[in-house]
Enzyme design. Structure first.
Site, PDB file in Angstrom:
ATOM      1  N   ARG A 129       0.831  -1.217   0.000  1.00 22.47           N
ATOM      2  CA  ARG A 129       0.000   0.000   0.000  1.00 22.47           C
ATOM      3  C   ARG A 129       0.854   1.252   0.000  1.00 22.47           C
ATOM      4  NH1 ARG A 129      -5.019  -1.806   1.774  1.00 22.47           N
ATOM      5  NH2 ARG A 129      -5.692   0.279   2.321  1.00 22.47           N
TER       6      ARG A 129
ATOM      7  N   MET B  25     -12.070   5.654  -1.082  1.00 21.08           N
ATOM      8  CA  MET B  25     -12.451   4.439  -0.359  1.00 21.08           C
ATOM      9  C   MET B  25     -11.269   3.500  -0.153  1.00 21.08           C
ATOM     10  SD  MET B  25     -15.469   5.227   0.262  1.00 21.08           S
ATOM     11  CE  MET B  25     -16.240   3.753   0.898  1.00 21.08           C
TER      12      MET B  25
ATOM     13  N   LEU C 131      -5.584   4.912   4.193  1.00 18.48           N
ATOM     14  CA  LEU C 131      -4.217   5.381   3.947  1.00 18.48           C
ATOM     15  C   LEU C 131      -3.276   4.808   4.997  1.00 18.48           C
ATOM     16  CD1 LEU C 131      -5.043   9.096   3.122  1.00 18.48           C
ATOM     17  CD2 LEU C 131      -4.458   7.272   1.508  1.00 18.48           C
TER      18      LEU C 131
ATOM     19  N   HIS D 218     -16.840  13.080   6.171  1.00 20.03           N
ATOM     20  CA  HIS D 218     -17.428  11.811   6.610  1.00 20.03           C
ATOM     21  C   HIS D 218     -18.927  12.020   6.823  1.00 20.03           C
ATOM     22  CE1 HIS D 218     -17.649   7.881   8.412  1.00 20.03           C
ATOM     23  NE2 HIS D 218     -18.381   8.400   9.367  1.00 20.03           N
TER      24      HIS D 218
ATOM     25  N   GLU E 101      -3.943   9.246  11.890  1.00 17.94           N
ATOM     26  CA  GLU E 101      -3.737   7.816  11.622  1.00 17.94           C
ATOM     27  C   GLU E 101      -4.932   6.963  12.040  1.00 17.94           C
ATOM     28  OE1 GLU E 101       0.193   6.324  12.665  1.00 17.94           O
ATOM     29  OE2 GLU E 101       0.963   8.343  12.311  1.00 17.94           O
ATOM     30  N   GLU E 102      -5.722   7.445  12.974  1.00 13.68           N
ATOM     31  CA  GLU E 102      -6.951   6.741  13.362  1.00 13.68           C
ATOM     32  C   GLU E 102      -8.031   7.071  12.333  1.00 13.68           C
ATOM     33  OE1 GLU E 102      -7.726   4.204  15.686  1.00 13.68           O
ATOM     34  OE2 GLU E 102      -5.710   4.939  16.131  1.00 13.68           O
TER      35      GLU E 102
HETATM   36  C1  GRF Z   1     -19.792  11.033   0.710  1.00 14.83           C
HETATM   37  O1  GRF Z   1     -20.943  10.712   1.418  1.00 14.83           O
HETATM   38  C2  GRF Z   1     -18.651  11.297   1.656  1.00 14.83           C
HETATM   39  O2  GRF Z   1     -19.048  11.865   2.855  1.00 14.83           O
HETATM   40  C3  GRF Z   1     -18.125   9.900   1.902  1.00 14.83           C
HETATM   41  O3  GRF Z   1     -18.231   9.247   0.666  1.00 14.83           O
HETATM   42  C4  GRF Z   1     -19.277   9.841  -0.096  1.00 14.83           C
HETATM   43  C5  GRF Z   1     -18.680  10.273  -1.390  1.00 14.83           C
HETATM   44  O4  GRF Z   1     -19.635  10.774  -2.282  1.00 14.83           O
HETATM   45  N1  GRF Z   1     -16.795   9.962   2.441  1.00 14.83           N
HETATM   46  P1  GRF Z   1     -19.168  11.641  -3.508  1.00 14.83           P
HETATM   47  O5  GRF Z   1     -18.182  10.773  -4.301  1.00 14.83           O
HETATM   48  O6  GRF Z   1     -18.535  12.880  -3.009  1.00 14.83           O
HETATM   49  O7  GRF Z   1     -20.408  11.902  -4.304  1.00 14.83           O
END
Ligand code: GRF
Length: 206
Positions: A67, A92, A95, A111, A144-145
């Site tokens: 990674r 997704m 890191l 988030h 890091e968390e």
């Molecule tokens: C969003 O809900 C964001 O908060 C999460 O992943 C989703 C990404 O959506 N981390 P997009 O690709 O920005 O439309």
């Protein structure tokens, strides 16, 4: 001078698009100079290119389970392009400490929950199952968390009778598109946090 910003995303790219659109305002303190995706087929890449933003896929296959090697390849592009700050927006892939430390205090994430509630995935169905009356989204610095760094901005939305995870997600997403650009701009204007010990975080919202 606008700060050169890279956005990392893996999919749809709606937060990325909100940041790109906000940054077109000459008074916005960031320029979206680069979009990076770990997925070659992420719709976000084409959307970014449509706005004239350089968008690069750095696939993970050649690196297998290494990674950090994948992140080093990404980091080379960031340095080459003079990137100064990173926004994760639906990236997704977890890191490693390598990239997180390299960009300490210079990497933001969004988030879809009111952290510290519901870190991780499936936040909307978990909020419904828990019977939450308020749900929302958070912009925070990356540490890091996972989903755990200092909070820069949050927006709350009500959970309404009859909500499904999809309906709730859409209500939250509309707020994400508002607070991410606001938090980025506010964070850049409160640059004190970069200079020293890092304990001063200004509320980015007026
Ligand atoms: C969003 O809900 C964001 O908060 C999460 O992943 C989703 C990404 O959506 N981390 P997009 O690709 O920005 O439309």
């Amino acid at each position: 001078m606008k700060l050169k910003t890279a956005i990392f995303c893996s999919g749809r790219g709606s937060n990325m698009e909100a940041l790109i659109r906000a940054a077109r305002d000459e008074k916005f303190p960031a320029e979206i100079a680069l979009v990076i995706s770990n997925k070659e087929d992420a719709p976000a890449l084409e959307i970014a290119r449509g706005y004239g933003v350089l968008a690069v896929a750095v696939g993970t296959k050649p690196y297998g389970r290494y990674r950090e090697a994948h992140e080093r390849a990404i980091d080379e592009i960031l340095v080459e392009r003079g990137i100064e700050i990173i926004c994760l927006a639906g990236y997704m892939r977890l890191l490693t400490p390598y990239l997180v430390r390299r960009w300490e205090n210079k990497m933001l994430n969004i988030h879809p929950s009111l952290l510290p509630a519901f870190p991780g995935l499936d936040t909307h169905s978990r909020a419904l199952e828990a019977g939450s009356k308020l749900h929302g989204c958070t912009v925070h610095l990356v540490t890091e968390e996972m989903d755990d760094g200092p909070i820069l901005a949050q927006a709350a939305v009500p959970v309404l009778p009859g909500d499904t995870a999809e309906i709730l997600a859409a209500r939250v997403l509309a707020q994400e598109h508002v607070i991410y650009p606001a938090a980025l701009a506010g964070y850049i204007s409160g640059v004190a946090v970069w200079a020293g010990a890092g304990e001063v975080l200004r509320n980015p919202l007026p």
